[in-house]
Design an enzyme around this catalytic site. Sequence first.
Site, short mmCIF file in Angstrom:
data_model
loop_
_atom_site.label_atom_id
_atom_site.label_comp_id
_atom_site.label_asym_id
_atom_site.label_seq_id
_atom_site.Cartn_x
_atom_site.Cartn_y
_atom_site.Cartn_z
N HIS A 114 -9.86 2.09 3.89
CA HIS A 114 -10.02 1.28 2.68
C HIS A 114 -10.11 2.19 1.45
O HIS A 114 -9.54 1.88 0.39
CB HIS A 114 -11.27 0.41 2.76
CG HIS A 114 -11.26 -0.52 3.93
ND1 HIS A 114 -12.37 -1.24 4.31
CD2 HIS A 114 -10.28 -0.85 4.81
CE1 HIS A 114 -12.08 -1.98 5.37
NE2 HIS A 114 -10.81 -1.74 5.69
N ASP A 118 -4.90 -1.99 5.03
CA ASP A 118 -5.11 -0.93 6.02
C ASP A 118 -3.89 -0.03 6.15
O ASP A 118 -4.01 1.19 6.22
CB ASP A 118 -5.41 -1.55 7.39
CG ASP A 118 -6.86 -1.98 7.56
OD1 ASP A 118 -7.70 -1.61 6.71
OD2 ASP A 118 -7.15 -2.67 8.55
N HIS A 135 -3.97 0.71 13.32
CA HIS A 135 -4.13 2.06 12.78
C HIS A 135 -3.37 3.10 13.57
O HIS A 135 -2.65 3.93 13.01
CB HIS A 135 -5.61 2.43 12.75
CG HIS A 135 -6.44 1.54 11.89
ND1 HIS A 135 -6.24 1.40 10.53
CD2 HIS A 135 -7.49 0.72 12.19
CE1 HIS A 135 -7.13 0.55 10.04
NE2 HIS A 135 -7.89 0.13 11.02
#
Length: 307
Positions: free
Chosen positions: A78, A240, A263
């Site tokens: 973030h 993200d 991720h």
Amino acid sequence: MQATLRSSISFAGVGLHTGHPVRMTVRPAAAHFGIWFQRTDIRDRDNLIPARFDLVPDSRLCTKLRNEAGAEVSTVEHLMAALAGCGIHNALVEMDGPEVPILDGSAAQFVRGFLSRGIQHQGAPIHAIEVLKTVTVTEGDAAATISPDARLTMSFTIDFADAAIGRQTRVANLANGRFVRELCDSRTFCRQADVDAMQANGLALGGIPGENAVVFDGDEVTSPGGLRHADEAVRHKMLDALGDLALAGAPLLGRYEGVRAGHMLTNRLLRVLFSTPGATRLVECSPAQAARLPGVGVNPTDLAYVA
């Protein structure tokens, strides 16, 4: 020109997964410095950690960085998204704990803080990474692709069995203030079953539904206050992804497409991209190219769009 903050700003809170309190200060840095983290609570070994994709270990629930001495910082995505989305190329991030504070679960408070301090342009040109070849990575039904484009554009699709999330798709050209206006206030989210499982395994200890996370359970949004956007979930996945792509070390000129990507898949994409001969080149941005980068031209009036 490259940019940094006009003055330092501090944030305090708890880590989403550790629940540990942390104070973090983002300081201006010289041109060509890049983004570095410093663990001020570590004094027995190297405590400086560059924000680089090749220093990400396997960490599926968040993005973690680890230097050769074993010093770590986690949940950096973030903050990295906020830095990229505000066009900040150089900064030192000091932390007295292992995890970036989650704050409200989005990047909005970071963005507000940076824009309140002001952005300082520096006497050095911006260098960007131009994508020259299309690269794709997959894992089961998830995929991430990056392909040539004159700017950073993004499309993302998610598909969850929970009716309150369902299938969502969003496309964005991330030039100028688009990140600030449309993505930065979208919060991290999870399913109730996932919350129960994580907390049973000692994770998500700092998560507070409605305060720093959106929780879905079937066809219900169980977090107090509901959603900030009808498609807040896919917007957060794009947030993200921008933070994870910012670990490339310079702004990317390319089109990112994520389908159920997380991720680690985005990190794998960067690893494959930079290991593919002829897939990228570093360019000094012309004024026209620079004008198409995330963060260029952002100003405090863009905050009027932020929840």
